[in-house]
Design an enzyme around this catalytic site. Structure first.
Site, mmCIF file in Angstrom:
data_model
loop_
_atom_site.group_PDB
_atom_site.id
_atom_site.type_symbol
_atom_site.label_atom_id
_atom_site.label_comp_id
_atom_site.label_asym_id
_atom_site.label_seq_id
_atom_site.Cartn_x
_atom_site.Cartn_y
_atom_site.Cartn_z
ATOM 1 N N ASP A 182 -12.287 -2.807 -3.225
ATOM 2 C CA ASP A 182 -13.341 -3.824 -3.401
ATOM 3 C C ASP A 182 -14.662 -3.234 -2.920
ATOM 4 O O ASP A 182 -14.683 -2.269 -2.155
ATOM 5 C CB ASP A 182 -12.991 -5.077 -2.585
ATOM 6 C CG ASP A 182 -12.706 -4.748 -1.142
ATOM 7 O OD1 ASP A 182 -11.548 -4.415 -0.819
ATOM 8 O OD2 ASP A 182 -13.646 -4.765 -0.323
ATOM 9 N N GLU A 228 0.835 -1.205 0.000
ATOM 10 C CA GLU A 228 0.000 0.000 0.000
ATOM 11 C C GLU A 228 0.873 1.260 0.000
ATOM 12 O O GLU A 228 0.515 2.278 -0.580
ATOM 13 C CB GLU A 228 -0.895 0.025 1.246
ATOM 14 C CG GLU A 228 -1.984 -1.030 1.283
ATOM 15 C CD GLU A 228 -2.727 -1.040 2.620
ATOM 16 O OE1 GLU A 228 -3.961 -1.048 2.600
ATOM 17 O OE2 GLU A 228 -2.062 -1.048 3.678
HETATM 18 N N1 ADE Z 1 -9.084 -3.324 2.993
HETATM 19 C C1 ADE Z 1 -9.425 -3.262 1.706
HETATM 20 N N2 ADE Z 1 -10.668 -3.751 1.515
HETATM 21 C C2 ADE Z 1 -11.117 -4.137 2.719
HETATM 22 C C3 ADE Z 1 -12.322 -4.733 3.184
HETATM 23 N N3 ADE Z 1 -13.311 -5.025 2.360
HETATM 24 N N4 ADE Z 1 -12.427 -4.993 4.497
HETATM 25 C C4 ADE Z 1 -11.422 -4.692 5.335
HETATM 26 N N5 ADE Z 1 -10.263 -4.141 4.968
HETATM 27 C C5 ADE Z 1 -10.115 -3.865 3.659
#
Ligand code: ADE
Length: 243
Positions: A201, A16
């Site tokens: 996501d 990241e």
């Molecule tokens: N980091 C990136 N996406 C995530 C998610 N859906 N839940 C927790 N941490 C995350």
């Protein structure tokens, strides 16, 4: 109030942080505070001293130290060792299509909350949520074109249906795994905090979260690089106004 001098960006995973560290030309300084595995990088941007701190890897399991516990320890150590004027909890998050979130979006926090600390005893229920207003960055978000919203933390990448219930109750726009720990430690030290999260996501989408996360990690890390530089340039020479 004097202009900001020192800003520390805290990341969980090296992937990241890597584009931001490279873009800012930061130098590795080694372990921030042994035996904590957190790694520090330092440099300047304009008149600012900029630190990036990454949680480092777990010695037993050889993966990045994600989650609220390493985040809180790293934040405490960063506050003691670096004495920053401002902390930025940076990294990736899940977004919500019901709130207009899309892959690659960058969110600036309005508040930090926790969606997986469920303690149904009066007093402890609110303690569990640990709702913490973050530094008012509404002008920054508007000026730089970022979305603003509630950043909610928990210690799972997956989203159990009970977590989703609480994410909705708390009005979360970004679901991630560190900001709650950072906010707790930042509060102990009285250091202002902004969370800056890029969406990898869609929590209420139809793809498996882990696959979507891995697929979009690089894109989101690049979005964070651009966002971090824009935020630092925006803040350079400014005072932190108290709301
Ligand atoms: N980091 C990136 N996406 C995530 C998610 N859906 N839940 C927790 N941490 C995350």
């Amino acid at each position: 109030m004097a202009p900001l001098k020192r800003v520390a960006l805290l990341f969980a995973m090296e992937q990241e942080a890597a584009p931001t560290i490279a873009r800012l030309g930061l130098m590795p300084k080694g372990l921030l505070e042994p035996p904590l595995p957190a790694l520090a990088f330092e440099g300047t941007r304009g008149s600012l001293t900029v630190d990036v701190v990454v949680n480092g890897k777990d010695a037993r399991f050889a993966v990045a130290n994600v989650g609220t516990v390493p985040a809180a320890l790293t934040t405490h150590a960063a506050c003691v060792a670096l004495k920053p004027d401002l902390l930025i909890s940076a990294g990736t998050a899940g977004g919500f299509k019901a709130r207009g979130g899309a892959i690659g979006d960058v969110y600036v926090s309005t508040e930090s909350v926790n969606h997986d600390r469920r303690i149904s005893i009066p007093g402890f229920d609110r303690y569990g949520d640990y709702l913490t207003p973050t530094h008012d960055a509404s002008a920054l978000a508007a000026a730089l074109g970022f979305k603003a919203g509630v950043v909610s933390s928990g210690n799972s990448l997956e989203c159990a249906s009970v977590d989703l219930e609480h994410l909705i109750r708390l009005g979360a726009s970004a679901k991630e795994m560190e900001a709650g720990g950072v906010a707790y430690a930042a509060g102990l030290h009285g250091v202002p905090l902004i969370c800056l999260k890029a969406v990898t996501d869609i929590v209420d989408g139809d793809k498996p979260t882990a696959d979507e996360f891995v697929q979009n990690l690089h894109t989101a890390a690049k979005a964070i690089e651009d966002a971090a530089v824009a935020v630092l340039d925006y803040l350079d020479g400014k005072e932190l106004t108290t709301p």
